[in-house]
Design an enzyme around this catalytic site. Structure first.
Site, PDB file in Angstrom:
ATOM      1  N   THR A   1       0.830  -1.370  -0.022  1.00 20.58           N
ATOM      2  CA  THR A   1       0.053   0.001  -0.014  1.00 20.58           C
ATOM      3  C   THR A   1       0.857   1.170   0.028  1.00 20.58           C
ATOM      4  O   THR A   1       2.075   1.332   0.431  1.00 20.58           O
ATOM      5  CB  THR A   1      -0.881  -0.096   1.194  1.00 20.58           C
ATOM      6  OG1 THR A   1      -1.679  -1.207   1.260  1.00 20.58           O
ATOM      7  CG2 THR A   1      -1.842   0.999   1.287  1.00 20.58           C
ATOM      8  N   ASP A  32      -8.752  -1.650   3.538  1.00 20.15           N
ATOM      9  CA  ASP A  32      -9.351  -0.165   4.093  1.00 20.15           C
ATOM     10  C   ASP A  32      -9.066   0.597   3.074  1.00 20.15           C
ATOM     11  O   ASP A  32      -9.652   1.995   3.024  1.00 20.15           O
ATOM     12  CB  ASP A  32      -8.714   0.010   5.449  1.00 20.15           C
ATOM     13  CG  ASP A  32      -7.341   0.024   5.202  1.00 20.15           C
ATOM     14  OD1 ASP A  32      -6.473  -0.955   4.890  1.00 20.15           O
ATOM     15  OD2 ASP A  32      -6.846   1.096   5.772  1.00 20.15           O
ATOM     16  N   THR A  52      -1.846   2.479   6.263  1.00 21.57           N
ATOM     17  CA  THR A  52      -1.475   1.120   5.588  1.00 21.57           C
ATOM     18  C   THR A  52      -1.252   0.003   6.655  1.00 21.57           C
ATOM     19  O   THR A  52      -1.217   0.358   7.813  1.00 21.57           O
ATOM     20  CB  THR A  52      -0.057   1.218   4.995  1.00 21.57           C
ATOM     21  OG1 THR A  52       0.529  -0.009   4.620  1.00 21.57           O
ATOM     22  CG2 THR A  52       0.856   2.048   6.030  1.00 21.57           C
TER      23      THR A  52
END
Lengths: 135, 170
Positions: A1, A32, A52
């Site tokens: 991420t 998320d 992250t």
């Protein structure tokens, strides 16, 4: 991420997050990053944040929105809120971190893993790059 | 009032002495390039929104990080990307999940924010929206890098390790 947060000369904030997710993810699992309020949020009344880590935990905490709500409604300092939320993340078994910046330029990162690829630069601060937790 | 930009390339078990030198150097180079891309916009009085998109696009193109070109493989050996962007001025936001063929997923998220009535689009619908709105397309080969394939093979070789229990790569 990967992610970025910024505040510009006009005092406006923005956040962006992008990810490939988890290796071997199955069943259409989504973490998320693309969920506004979980891994990504921006509000000129509070801050911009990009997260992250173990996405399921950030979703359950609504962590990105929670940080902005604490700043906006409780008037807490970012330095306090970031530590509280990393502790909360750990309490429910989550791992990871986030970067956040306020319209006033208070810029911080927090994480509970050994390392985090991270960097920051300002109008009055040379670029800083770090990977390991002790940098 | 000055400007500030922060970036991240993921949190994890990177420990001094355990991260290969080449990976350390590649990570730092990628982070520096992303910072410069965003700072150049802010230095010129540009918006925070443009700066965060520019910085994330650089990281999406860099195989050193888990996004876009450095994305991981699903169980079925496919690449799926997720991204989001949000503007603090009006709390406008755009996001995509499970997209497979857009070179810069963060730019697709911004297109959703700017030119759709929605916040979150997913999978085949989001891929179709990307094509209809003229975003740069990339095939699965663009995203697939050998190290990520090795990581998938390693995880699939451990039948006991459900995809999330290890949380090993991602």
């Amino acid at each position: 991420t990967v992610g970025a947060v910024a505040v510009d000369e006009a005092g406006h904030v923005a956040a962006a997050t992008s990810t490939g997710g988890l290796t071997a993810k199955r069943w259409g699992r989504i973490g998320d990053s693309p969920l506004i309020g979980a891994g990504t949020y921006a509000d000129d009344r509070a801050a911009a944040i990009s997260c992250t880590g173990s996405g399921e935990h950030f979703i359950r905490l609504g962590l990105a929105h929670e940080l902005c709500a604490r700043l906006r409604l409780c008037g807490d300092e970012l330095s306090i809120v970031e530590q509280d939320l990393i502790a909360e993340l750990g309490r429910i078994g989550g791992k990871g971190g986030f970067i956040a910046v306020t319209p006033e330029g208070d810029a911080r990162w927090a994480f509970n893993t050994p390392g985090m690829y991270r960097g920051r630069v300002s109008h009055d601060l040379e670029a800083q790059i770090a990977i390991f937790g002790d940098e | 009032m000055g400007w500030t930009l922060m970036i991240h390339g993921g949190a994890g078990s990177m420990r001094r002495g355990q991260l290969a030198e080449a990976d350390d150097a590649a990570g730092r180079a990628g982070l520096s390039a992303a910072l410069e891309a965003g700072a150049a916009i802010l230095r010129d009085g540009g918006s925070a929104l443009d700066a965060v998109e520019a910085a994330v696009k650089v990281l999406e193109d860099d195989p050193a990080f888990n996004a876009g070109r450095g994305s991981v493989f699903t169980w079925d050996g496919r690449i799926e990307c997720d991204a989001a962007i949000m503007d603090g001025r009006d709390r406008n936001a755009g996001a995509v999940a499970g997209v497979t063929a857009t070179r810069h997923p963060v730019s697709l998220a911004r297109e959703v924010m700017a030119n759709s009535a929605h916040v979150l689009l997913s999978a085949a619908g989001a891929d179709a929206f990307s094509k209809e709105h003229g975003l740069e397309q990339a095939d699965q080969a663009w995203f697939a890098i050998p190290e990520r394939r090795r990581q998938l093979d390693e995880m699939k070789a451990r039948p006991e390790g459900a995809f999330d229990s290890g949380m090993k790569y991602g």
